[in-house]
Design a protein around this motif. Structure first.
Motif, short mmCIF file in Angstrom:
data_model
loop_
_atom_site.label_atom_id
_atom_site.label_comp_id
_atom_site.label_asym_id
_atom_site.label_seq_id
_atom_site.Cartn_x
_atom_site.Cartn_y
_atom_site.Cartn_z
N LYS A 92 0.78 -0.74 0.29
CA LYS A 92 0.08 -0.04 -0.08
C LYS A 92 1.16 1.22 0.19
N ASP A 93 1.94 1.11 0.51
CA ASP A 93 2.93 2.41 0.96
C ASP A 93 3.91 2.00 -0.55
N VAL A 94 3.29 1.88 -1.70
CA VAL A 94 4.07 1.54 -2.16
C VAL A 94 6.04 1.16 -2.50
N ALA A 95 6.74 2.27 -1.62
CA ALA A 95 8.25 2.88 -1.15
C ALA A 95 8.50 2.01 0.01
N LEU A 107 12.62 -0.38 -2.79
CA LEU A 107 12.33 -0.36 -3.99
C LEU A 107 11.25 -1.39 -5.54
N TRP A 108 10.98 -2.11 -4.86
CA TRP A 108 11.56 -3.57 -6.18
C TRP A 108 10.15 -4.12 -5.06
N HIS A 109 8.37 -3.86 -4.84
CA HIS A 109 7.14 -4.61 -4.76
C HIS A 109 6.42 -3.81 -5.85
N GLY A 110 6.64 -3.19 -7.41
CA GLY A 110 6.06 -3.42 -8.39
C GLY A 110 5.53 -5.09 -9.11
N THR A 123 17.18 -2.49 -4.05
CA THR A 123 16.11 -1.48 -5.72
C THR A 123 16.12 -3.08 -5.83
N ALA A 124 16.26 -4.38 -5.37
CA ALA A 124 15.14 -5.51 -6.58
C ALA A 124 15.07 -6.33 -5.40
N SER A 125 14.10 -7.03 -5.63
CA SER A 125 13.93 -8.29 -5.21
C SER A 125 15.20 -10.12 -4.66
#
Length: 495
Positions: free
Chosen positions: A87-90, A104-107, A426-428
């Motif tokens: 929900k918080d995006v980042a 920053l990798w929840h997209g 930066t990444a999962s």
């Protein structure tokens, strides 16, 4: 607000034109004529906002030919819960009393590039309308791993666009490659390039400057643009998450208004940390920007010595998105640190092209030392950091994030600076399963997408849904080209 070329500040255009063009006609990077400042209560105002609202607040200062209503619509679509699993995006995660991690990798592609590349298609489509452009835009992308998939996903089936991604053969992780090769969409293309990322990136820049190719494609109804971070539409959305992170720390009471923070960023092409610099210039109290490199440590050496020298060995590492020796976005930083002396920037870029190196002036060196610190680590240190983070904090990180944690500790040990620090993740970790599993002691690795479940079995962490979905997808793109024939691939796609 007008945008100017880093190599000719008399060459100006609107925000919509800058986003549509991607690159200045003279090869420079389009940059805001003036960097806007946050109001004195700007950070406080954004503290209780959602991420989407913060994005509109920040981007509105740069995009005066877009309405707030347009930007609100774009932000809602780019960062909605159908795109991001948070929900918080980042979100900002607390690691210890003085250290935080900005995830920053929840997209949709599980990498930080989603933060910009879910927004860029909306900005670009609107820009084409504002510019009354009749041609179809062809997005050319060179990727070291994550940009390619994020751009493909963002521009998939977007009207009046085609996108072609080039990645270095054997230079990305297996999961990154599979993400690109299985990409859906009728307007997409993917091709491996024999060589490294710099070969792919140089090749794409050559395509942009090929007048004969541009004329041929114009006759077919196409023009070029970029989704790489040379495009201002990529950099601007990244500024947002640094400002948002500071607001979150304020909101949670981790810091008080005006308290400084340090930011440690794993970076290869310099775009991510450049965005943090712009956030600092806008008014976020960032004390030090800590640039973290892997074994390809050209940026570390530059920040510490003022000499940029790509004449060195290139290494394929377990943090492949940073395997870069030509950091394109550094040009925008030089523009700022030379006090926007476009002739000096042009000279540096000409020296880099001709000799592979340049040395900046003493004035620029002082600016580098004032704003930046830098460090690097090798693959063994990267894996050791992954293991330590899991053992000490039960926190699973990928190889790039591990580089940043290592460099932050290195910086603290050398300077004694215990300012609260935000490490950019930066990444999962599931995008680099083999390296992460090896760091955690696994010796036998499952082949194919089964390795995702192997990491879950070892750690209990769930496979992100977009990566789990790879198990059922067929490979669509397996083409490989020599760097000299990249133009032929473009012509084949745009028949």
């Amino acid at each position: 607000m007008q945008y100017v070329s880093t190599r000719n500040k008399n060459q100006k255009c609107s925000a919509a034109q800058a986003i549509a063009q991607g690159l200045a006609a003279d090869g420079g990077l389009l940059t805001p004529e003036v960097l806007p400042k946050l109001s004195s209560n700007g950070l406080a105002t954004m503290t209780d906002m959602s991420y989407q609202q913060r994005a509109v607040y920040v981007m509105n200062a740069y995009l005066d030919d877009f309405t707030a209503s347009e930007l609100s619509s774009f932000a809602s679509r780019a960062y909605g819960q159908d795109k991001f699993d948070e929900k918080d995006v980042a979100p900002v995660r607390r690691v210890d009393e003085n250290t935080y991690c900005l995830e920053l990798w929840h997209g949709p592609t599980c990498a930080f590039k989603d933060m910009a590349l879910q927004m860029l298609p909306h900005l670009l489509s609107a820009s084409l309308v504002k510019n009354e452009e009749q041609k179809t835009v062809c997005i050319l992308v060179a990727t070291s791993g994550d940009t390619g998939k994020a751009a493909l996903e963002g521009f998939k089936d977007v009207n009046k666009t085609r996108i072609l991604v080039f990645y270095p053969k054997d230079g990305v992780s297996d999961i990154q490659q599979l993400q690109m090769q299985t990409q859906e969409g009728d307007n997409v293309g993917v091709c491996a390039v024999v060589g490294n990322f710099d070969d792919a990136q140089t090749g794409v820049k050559r395509l942009f400057s090929d007048a004969a190719l541009r004329d041929t494609l114009a006759g077919r109804g196409f023009f070029f643009s970029s989704a790489n971070s040379i495009n201002w539409g990529r950099i601007l959305p990244q500024i947002v998450y640094y400002i948002s992170a500071y607001c979150d720390l304020l909101k949670e009471g981790r810091i008080q208004k005006g308290d400084p923070i340090n930011v440690c960023v794993p970076t290869g092409n310099f775009g991510n940390i450049l965005s943090a610099y712009y956030a600092k210039e806008m008014g976020v109290p960032i004390r030090k920007l800590i640039c973290a490199s892997n074994r390809n440590n050209v940026l570390t050496d530059f920040i510490q010595t003022g000499v940029y020298d790509r004449n060195r060995s290139f290494y394929n590492t377990m943090s492949p998105s940073m395997d870069i020796l030509i950091s394109s976005n550094l040009e925008r930083m030089l523009f700022e640190f030379t006090e926007r002396d476009d002739e000096a920037v042009k000279t540096y870029m000409e020296e880099l092209s001709a000799n592979g190196r340049y040395e900046v002036s003493e004035k620029v060196k002082k600016q580098l030392g004032r704003h930046f610190a830098a460090g690097c680590c090798d693959d063994a240190q990267t894996q050791a950091r992954i293991a330590q983070m899991w053992k000490d904090h039960h926190y699973l990180i990928d190889t790039h994030t591990a580089v940043a944690f290592h460099v932050l500790d290195q910086y603290r040990a050398e300077t004694g600076d215990e300012t609260p620090a935000v490490v950019v993740s930066t990444a999962s970790p599931f995008k680099f399963c083999d390296s992460v599993l090896g760091a955690l002691g696994a010796t036998e690795l499952v082949q194919g997408t089964g390795i995702l479940d192997q990491l879950t079995a070892l750690t209990g962490e769930p496979v992100p849904a977009p990566l789990a979905a790879l198990k059922d997808k067929a490979v669509r793109f397996d083409q490989v080209t020599e760097k000299e024939h990249m133009a032929d691939r473009v012509l084949e796609m745009l028949k």
